[in-house]
Design a protein around this motif. Structure first.
Motif, PDB file in Angstrom:
ATOM      1  N   ILE A 357       0.835  -1.208   0.000  1.00  0.00           N
ATOM      2  CA  ILE A 357       0.000   0.000   0.000  1.00  0.00           C
ATOM      3  C   ILE A 357       0.863   1.249   0.000  1.00  0.00           C
ATOM      4  N   ALA A 358       0.522   2.198  -0.854  1.00  0.00           N
ATOM      5  CA  ALA A 358       1.170   3.510  -0.864  1.00  0.00           C
ATOM      6  C   ALA A 358       0.355   4.467  -0.003  1.00  0.00           C
ATOM      7  N   LEU A 359       1.024   5.134   0.922  1.00  0.00           N
ATOM      8  CA  LEU A 359       0.393   6.120   1.809  1.00  0.00           C
ATOM      9  C   LEU A 359       0.842   7.505   1.378  1.00  0.00           C
ATOM     10  N   VAL A 373       4.130  13.817   1.370  1.00  0.00           N
ATOM     11  CA  VAL A 373       4.941  12.631   1.138  1.00  0.00           C
ATOM     12  C   VAL A 373       4.096  11.516   0.548  1.00  0.00           C
ATOM     13  N   GLU A 374       4.789  10.545  -0.005  1.00  0.00           N
ATOM     14  CA  GLU A 374       4.168   9.272  -0.390  1.00  0.00           C
ATOM     15  C   GLU A 374       5.253   8.216  -0.384  1.00  0.00           C
ATOM     16  N   ASP A 375       4.936   7.082   0.212  1.00  0.00           N
ATOM     17  CA  ASP A 375       5.842   5.949   0.241  1.00  0.00           C
ATOM     18  C   ASP A 375       5.043   4.670   0.169  1.00  0.00           C
ATOM     19  N   THR A 376       5.725   3.600  -0.204  1.00  0.00           N
ATOM     20  CA  THR A 376       5.094   2.302  -0.392  1.00  0.00           C
ATOM     21  C   THR A 376       5.474   1.371   0.757  1.00  0.00           C
ATOM     22  N   TYR A 377       4.465   0.677   1.302  1.00  0.00           N
ATOM     23  CA  TYR A 377       4.624  -0.149   2.501  1.00  0.00           C
ATOM     24  C   TYR A 377       4.081  -1.546   2.270  1.00  0.00           C
ATOM     25  N   GLY A 383       3.015  -3.707  11.576  1.00  0.00           N
ATOM     26  CA  GLY A 383       2.646  -2.464  10.896  1.00  0.00           C
ATOM     27  C   GLY A 383       3.339  -2.380   9.553  1.00  0.00           C
ATOM     28  N   GLY A 384       3.103  -1.293   8.836  1.00  0.00           N
ATOM     29  CA  GLY A 384       3.656  -1.156   7.497  1.00  0.00           C
ATOM     30  C   GLY A 384       5.171  -1.079   7.492  1.00  0.00           C
ATOM     31  N   ARG A 385       5.786  -1.889   6.641  1.00  0.00           N
ATOM     32  CA  ARG A 385       7.240  -1.829   6.454  1.00  0.00           C
ATOM     33  C   ARG A 385       7.530  -1.102   5.154  1.00  0.00           C
ATOM     34  N   CYS A 386       8.234   0.031   5.262  1.00  0.00           N
ATOM     35  CA  CYS A 386       8.462   0.880   4.103  1.00  0.00           C
ATOM     36  C   CYS A 386       9.532   0.282   3.199  1.00  0.00           C
ATOM     37  N   ILE A 387       9.278   0.304   1.890  1.00  0.00           N
ATOM     38  CA  ILE A 387      10.257  -0.201   0.923  1.00  0.00           C
ATOM     39  C   ILE A 387      10.752   0.895  -0.007  1.00  0.00           C
ATOM     40  N   THR A 388      10.378   2.151   0.249  1.00  0.00           N
ATOM     41  CA  THR A 388      10.822   3.261  -0.602  1.00  0.00           C
ATOM     42  C   THR A 388      11.558   4.335   0.175  1.00  0.00           C
ATOM     43  N   GLY A 389      12.067   4.015   1.343  1.00  0.00           N
ATOM     44  CA  GLY A 389      12.910   4.951   2.059  1.00  0.00           C
ATOM     45  C   GLY A 389      12.255   5.774   3.141  1.00  0.00           C
TER      46      GLY A 389
END
Length: 397
Positions: A357-359, A373-377, A383-389
Motif C-alpha cells: 500500500i502507498a500512503l 509525502v508518499e511511500d510504499t509499505y 505495521g507497514g514496512r516501508c520499501i521506498t525509504g
C-alpha cells in the motif's frame, strides 16, 4: 532473450487463490473470461492479444491471437492454444459458459457482442473485484520485485533528481530527464493504471503552483501538462525559478511491478516555516497510518481514525487543493499503480499480510504548490514496512 519465466507453481498458486475466492463469493459461477492484458500476465506469465477462460471445474485455457510463439516461449502455463477467432476457442471448450464473469471495467460493449456471437452465456457479472482481491496479496516473488523497485525509486528521488534541477528549465524537460535516469536504473519505461482511460508519463510533476492546478486525475496533486489534448507530462511554458517548490510524484516500475513515492524539493531558496511545519505534519500522518497497516485492520476504520485526529485547519487543502480534495489516504500498488485495497471509506475487507500500500498525505499551499509525502509499505504484523525509504523533509537545492 527473456528473463526467467514465472515458475509454474507460482502460476498454479494464483489460479488456486482465484478458484477459492470465486467459489466463496460467487458459488454459482461457471466461467470467467479474462481479457485484460495485465490480468492475463498475472495468471499466465505472458502478455498477449488473447483470452484466458477459467471454469469452475478447475480448467483453464489460454487462447492467443498474437503472438502464440512468444506466449509459448515466455510462459510455463499449461494449456496455451493458437486462436484466429473466438470460433477456435469454442472448438476447444464447447462454448457454453453458463453463468459468466467478465472484467466489466475493461470489456467494452463491442467485445461482448463479439464474444456472445460465439459463446453461449447465461447471467453476465463483474469479475473485477475478485481479481483485484486475489492480486492484492503479494507472493514472495512479487515482493522481491517490489522491493527492488522501491530501492531504485528511493535512490532516484534522493540522490539523482536533485542534480537535474537547474534554473530556467521547463517542466517537460525535467520530466524527460527524469525518465532517462529512471530507465538507466531499470525502470520499465511505462507506469500502468487500472483507472479507466488514465494515462501517465512517469507521474505528476510540477513547479510551484502547477502542482495544485486542477486535473482529471484522482489524486491530491495537480499539473499544467503539455496542452489540453495532453494534460500530463509537463508544461513547456512553466520554467523553474528560484524559490519554487518542486512536486515529484512518480511510480517506478520493475519487471511489471510498481512502487509509488513523492518527494518535495525547494529550488534556490529556503523553505518557509509554514512549508517545513506542514511537510513534517504530513510525515507524521504517514507514520501514524503506517503503524495501522496490520493484518486484520479495516481500511475504512484506518481512514476514519486518522482523519478524525486531524484539526479542522489542517484538513483545509489536505489531500488536494480547494474543492479538489480526494477521499482516500492510500492505495494498493503492484502490476498497476492503483490497486486494492484503498485506505478510504467503503473499503471494509480487512488487510492481509503482504498487501502492498502507498500512503500519501499531502497538503496544498495557495500560490506555492503541494507539500507532503508518499511511500510504499508492505503490511506486516508489526505495521507497514516501508520499501521506498520513508517520508523526508523538503530537499533544498
Amino acid at each position: 532473450m527473456f528473463k526467467t519465466p514465472i515458475p509454474k507453481q507460482e502460476l498454479d498458486d494464483r489460479l488456486t487463490k482465484f478458484y477459492s475466492l470465486m467459489n466463496e463469493v460467487y458459488p454459482d459461477w461457471d466461467t470467467a473470461v479474462i481479457l485484460s492484458k495485465v490480468n492475463q500476465y498475472y495468471f499466465t506469465g505472458t502478455m498477449q492479444d488473447g483470452m484466458l477462460l477459467v471454469t469452475k471445474e478447475r480448467k483453464a485455457f489460454y487462447f492467443v491471437r498474437r503472438s502464440f510463439e512468444r506466449a509459448k516461449a515466455e510462459s510455463l502455463f499449461s494449456d496455451i492454444y493458437p486462436m484466429e477467432s473466438y470460433r477456435d476457442a469454442v472448438a476447444v471448450t464447447g462454448g457454453d459458459c453458463g453463468n459468466t464473469f467478465v472484467e466489466t471495467e475493461v470489456v467494452t460493449w463491442g467485445i461482448m457482442d463479439r464474444l456472445q456471437k460465439y459463446f453461449k452465456m447465461g447471467t453476465i457479472s463483474s469479475l473485477d473485484r475478485v481479481i483485484l482481491a486475489v492480486r492484492s496479496v503479494k507472493s514472495p516473488l512479487e515482493l522481491e520485485k517490489l522491493e527492488h523497485a522501491g530501492k531504485q525509486h528511493d535512490d532516484l528521488l534522493q540522490h539523482i533528481v536533485p542534480a537535474l534541477l537547474r534554473e530556467g528549465m521547463n517542466e517537460a524537460e525535467f520530466v524527460a530527464e527524469i525518465l532517462v535516469k529512471m530507465v538507466e536504473l531499470g525502470h520499465q519505461g511505462i507506469c500502468r493504471f487500472s483507472m479507466f482511460q488514465t494515462e501517465m508519463v512517469v507521474g505528476q510533476i510540477g513547479f510551484g503552483e502547477s502542482s495544485i492546478y486542477p486535473t482529471s486525475f484522482d489524486g491530491p496533486g495537480g499539473a499544467y501538462g503539455l496542452c489540453p489534448a495532453v494534460p500530463l507530462g509537463g508544461s513547456r511554458e512553466r520554467k523553474l525559478r528560484k524559490g519554487d517548490l518542486i512536486f515529484v510524484d512518480i511510480g517506478f516500475g520493475y519487471d511489471g511491478y510498481h512502487t509509488d513515492k513523492t518527494q518535495i524539493y525547494l529550488f534556490g531558496g529556503k523553505p518557509t516555516d509554514e512549508m517545513i511545519k506542514l511537510q513534517r505534519a504530513c510525515i507524521e500522518v504517514q507514520a501514524r497510518l503506517a503503524l495501522l497497516l496490520k493484518p486484520g485492520a479495516v481500511p475504512s476504520e484506518i481512514y476514519q481514525t486518522v482523519t478524525n485526529e486531524l484539526s479542522d485547519d489542517f484538513k483545509q487543502n489536505f489531500m488536494g487543493f480547494g474543492q479538489r480534495q480526494v477521499k482516500f489516504l492510500g492505495h494498493g500498488v503492484g502490476l498497476h499503480v492503483d490497486e486494492f485495497p484503498v485506505i478510504a471509506n467503503g473499503f471494509k475487507d480487512p488487510l492481509a499480510e503482504n498487501m502492498v500500500i502507498a500512503l500519501e498525505p499531502k497538503k496544498g499551499l495557495a500560490d506555492l504548490g503541494m507539500v507532503g509525502v508518499e511511500d510504499t509499505y508492505i503490511v506486516t504484523p508489526q505495521g507497514g514496512r516501508c520499501i521506498t525509504g520513508g517520508g523526508k523533509d523538503i530537499i533544498v537545492i
